[in-house]
Write a protein that holds these residues in place. Structure first.
Motif, PDB file in Angstrom:
ATOM      1  N   VAL A  15       0.857  -1.073   0.071  1.00 50.51           N
ATOM      2  CA  VAL A  15      -0.073   0.023   0.010  1.00 50.51           C
ATOM      3  C   VAL A  15       1.006   1.219   0.033  1.00 50.51           C
ATOM      4  O   VAL A  15       0.692   2.169  -0.830  1.00 50.51           O
ATOM      5  CB  VAL A  15      -1.098   0.094   1.159  1.00 50.51           C
TER       6      VAL A  15
ATOM      7  N   PRO B 294      -5.551   7.574   1.236  1.00 44.94           N
ATOM      8  CA  PRO B 294      -5.976   7.751  -0.340  1.00 44.94           C
ATOM      9  C   PRO B 294      -5.098   8.860  -0.671  1.00 44.94           C
ATOM     10  O   PRO B 294      -5.260   9.950   0.061  1.00 44.94           O
ATOM     11  CB  PRO B 294      -7.160   7.709  -0.364  1.00 44.94           C
TER      12      PRO B 294
ATOM     13  N   GLY C  53      -2.239   0.469  -9.713  1.00 41.68           N
ATOM     14  CA  GLY C  53      -2.320   0.708  -8.082  1.00 41.68           C
ATOM     15  C   GLY C  53      -3.411   1.881  -7.971  1.00 41.68           C
ATOM     16  O   GLY C  53      -3.111   2.830  -7.189  1.00 41.68           O
TER      17      GLY C  53
ATOM     18  N   GLY D 245      -9.418   4.281  -5.926  1.00 39.28           N
ATOM     19  CA  GLY D 245     -10.211   5.243  -6.945  1.00 39.28           C
ATOM     20  C   GLY D 245     -10.121   6.802  -7.068  1.00 39.28           C
ATOM     21  O   GLY D 245     -10.972   7.266  -7.908  1.00 39.28           O
ATOM     22  N   VAL D 246      -9.282   7.197  -6.225  1.00 38.74           N
ATOM     23  CA  VAL D 246      -9.367   8.864  -6.260  1.00 38.74           C
ATOM     24  C   VAL D 246      -8.842   9.248  -7.565  1.00 38.74           C
ATOM     25  O   VAL D 246      -9.265  10.073  -8.404  1.00 38.74           O
ATOM     26  CB  VAL D 246      -8.473   9.449  -5.158  1.00 38.74           C
ATOM     27  N   VAL D 247      -7.682   8.486  -7.929  1.00 39.92           N
ATOM     28  CA  VAL D 247      -6.957   8.871  -9.208  1.00 39.92           C
ATOM     29  C   VAL D 247      -7.965   8.324 -10.442  1.00 39.92           C
ATOM     30  O   VAL D 247      -8.116   9.270 -11.599  1.00 39.92           O
ATOM     31  CB  VAL D 247      -5.577   8.460  -9.244  1.00 39.92           C
TER      32      VAL D 247
ATOM     33  N   PHE E 111      -9.446  -4.050  -2.589  1.00 42.55           N
ATOM     34  CA  PHE E 111      -9.583  -2.876  -3.526  1.00 42.55           C
ATOM     35  C   PHE E 111     -10.229  -2.895  -4.994  1.00 42.55           C
ATOM     36  O   PHE E 111     -10.908  -1.951  -5.390  1.00 42.55           O
ATOM     37  CB  PHE E 111      -8.092  -1.809  -3.869  1.00 42.55           C
TER      38      PHE E 111
ATOM     39  N   LEU F 115       8.312  -1.114  -2.544  1.00 47.74           N
ATOM     40  CA  LEU F 115       8.099  -2.692  -3.227  1.00 47.74           C
ATOM     41  C   LEU F 115       9.552  -3.393  -3.236  1.00 47.74           C
ATOM     42  O   LEU F 115      10.564  -2.705  -3.357  1.00 47.74           O
ATOM     43  CB  LEU F 115       7.482  -2.556  -4.714  1.00 47.74           C
TER      44      LEU F 115
ATOM     45  N   PHE G 267       3.750   9.235  -8.875  1.00 47.03           N
ATOM     46  CA  PHE G 267       4.062  10.342  -7.832  1.00 47.03           C
ATOM     47  C   PHE G 267       4.615   9.450  -6.684  1.00 47.03           C
ATOM     48  O   PHE G 267       4.648   8.265  -6.687  1.00 47.03           O
ATOM     49  CB  PHE G 267       2.615  10.759  -7.309  1.00 47.03           C
TER      50      PHE G 267
HETATM   51  C1  LIG Z   1      -0.289   4.419  -2.563  1.00 49.05           C
HETATM   52  S1  LIG Z   1      -1.590   2.986  -3.128  1.00 49.05           S
HETATM   53  C2  LIG Z   1      -2.724   3.923  -3.877  1.00 49.05           C
HETATM   54  C3  LIG Z   1      -3.557   4.917  -3.646  1.00 49.05           C
HETATM   55  C4  LIG Z   1      -4.596   5.377  -4.623  1.00 49.05           C
HETATM   56  N1  LIG Z   1      -4.107   6.332  -5.511  1.00 49.05           N
HETATM   57  C5  LIG Z   1      -5.857   5.836  -3.683  1.00 49.05           C
HETATM   58  O1  LIG Z   1      -5.916   7.046  -3.596  1.00 49.05           O
HETATM   59  O2  LIG Z   1      -6.470   5.037  -3.199  1.00 49.05           O
HETATM   60  C6  LIG Z   1      -0.791   1.988  -3.708  1.00 49.05           C
HETATM   61  C7  LIG Z   1      -1.623   1.080  -4.338  1.00 49.05           C
HETATM   62  O3  LIG Z   1      -0.707   0.249  -5.397  1.00 49.05           O
HETATM   63  C8  LIG Z   1      -1.181  -1.146  -5.230  1.00 49.05           C
HETATM   64  N2  LIG Z   1      -0.273  -2.221  -5.565  1.00 49.05           N
HETATM   65  C9  LIG Z   1       1.049  -2.370  -4.816  1.00 49.05           C
HETATM   66  N3  LIG Z   1       1.692  -3.147  -5.687  1.00 49.05           N
HETATM   67  C10 LIG Z   1       0.888  -3.540  -6.738  1.00 49.05           C
HETATM   68  C11 LIG Z   1       1.388  -4.265  -7.885  1.00 49.05           C
HETATM   69  N4  LIG Z   1       2.422  -5.110  -7.998  1.00 49.05           N
HETATM   70  N5  LIG Z   1       0.551  -4.205  -9.037  1.00 49.05           N
HETATM   71  C12 LIG Z   1      -0.700  -3.501  -8.598  1.00 49.05           C
HETATM   72  N6  LIG Z   1      -1.358  -2.833  -7.753  1.00 49.05           N
HETATM   73  C13 LIG Z   1      -0.297  -2.810  -6.764  1.00 49.05           C
HETATM   74  C14 LIG Z   1      -1.697  -1.550  -3.682  1.00 49.05           C
HETATM   75  O4  LIG Z   1      -2.630  -2.179  -3.676  1.00 49.05           O
HETATM   76  C15 LIG Z   1      -2.353   0.121  -3.590  1.00 49.05           C
HETATM   77  O5  LIG Z   1      -3.689   0.095  -3.770  1.00 49.05           O
END
Ligand SMILES: C[S@@+](CC[C@H](N)C(=O)[O-])C[C@H]1O[C@@H](n2cnc3c(N)ncnc32)[C@H](O)[C@@H]1O
Length: 221
Positions: free
Chosen positions: A56, A61, A85, A89-91, A114, A157, A182
């Motif tokens: 995450v 968010p 990612g 869903g805000v973006v 999610f 990651l 970002f």
């Molecule tokens: C910083 S959060 C996203 C915030 C999002 N913009 C929001 O407002 O909710 C990062 C997201 O990347 C997803 N994520 C992490 N590793 C991923 C991967 N390898 N492939 C796809 N999604 C991934 C996480 O589950 C998480 O939802």
């Protein structure tokens, strides 16, 4: 402090209440249903953060100003937009508000929770529960991609996943598209730049929790 300096400081650093209002977390302008939806998003996000902190990679968010700025950087060129990612869903909403055709948007999100939230909010979008490190495998063969819009927490990651995502992004944009990413690490060098991508746009979003940096990258020539 001299008056001019104080004014500049006030303009640049938002007052805490104005800051929360700008994130639409407080304030009379948010209708109750939207407020409930936002509050639910924050709770789901917190639950996921506790279970998978590295995936995450954020404390809440993304705020609207950050989401809008990312969407604004999508070029007018024809092609798909791939969001990686998407979280709550805000973006995604900002991309649609920007006017991107729903049929041109493909969302890749790793977390099943999610994905359920995203499918509830955007029933007519293509939402793939998958790994951005395999993004080319989810796209139609030969698809032209104008932009990857990524909220992936690249810095947190595992190194191998990050390297795979960066390499997949290059195969996805195929020299003509761009990557919009970002980060909360305001001053560090982006892994995309380290990998040789060229940056052609950058913005700092102070009205976000925490403040963020948005960058747009093109493949190296
Ligand atoms: C910083 S959060 C996203 C915030 C999002 N913009 C929001 O407002 O909710 C990062 C997201 O990347 C997803 N994520 C992490 N590793 C991923 C991967 N390898 N492939 C796809 N999604 C991934 C996480 O589950 C998480 O939802």
């Amino acid at each position: 402090m001299p008056a001019k300096l104080t004014r500049t400081f006030r303009e640049r650093v938002p007052h805490p209440l104005r800051f929360l209002k700008s994130l639409r977390l407080v304030g009379p302008s948010l209708p109750p249903a939207r407020f409930a939806q936002r509050a639910r998003g924050v709770l789901w996000f917190a639950a996921q953060l506790l279970r998978h902190p590295r995936a995450v990679g954020a404390i809440c968010p993304s705020g609207q100003p950050l989401a809008r700025r990312m969407a604004a950087l999508i070029p007018e060129t024809p092609g798909l937009v791939v969001e990686c990612g998407a979280g709550t869903g805000v973006v995604t909403q900002a991309i649609l508000d920007r006017g991107i055709d729903r049929r041109q948007l493909i969302v890749i999100e790793y977390s099943p929770l999610f994905c359920r939230i995203l499918r509830g909010k955007f029933p007519d979008l293509t939402i793939i529960q998958g790994d951005a490190a395999k993004m080319t495998s989810y796209l139609p063969e030969g698809a032209r991609v104008a932009a990857i819009v990524s909220s992936l927490p690249l810095m947190s990651l595992p190194r191998a996943t990050r390297a795979a995502i960066i390499s997949q992004a290059d195969s996805t944009i195929r020299g003509t598209g761009c990557v919009i990413q970002f980060t909360y690490a305001l001053w560090s060098t982006s892994p995309f730049r380290q990998a040789g991508y060229r940056r052609d746009a950058r913005a700092f979003i102070l009205r976000n929790l925490p403040p963020a940096r948005v960058e747009r990258f093109r493949s190296a020539e």
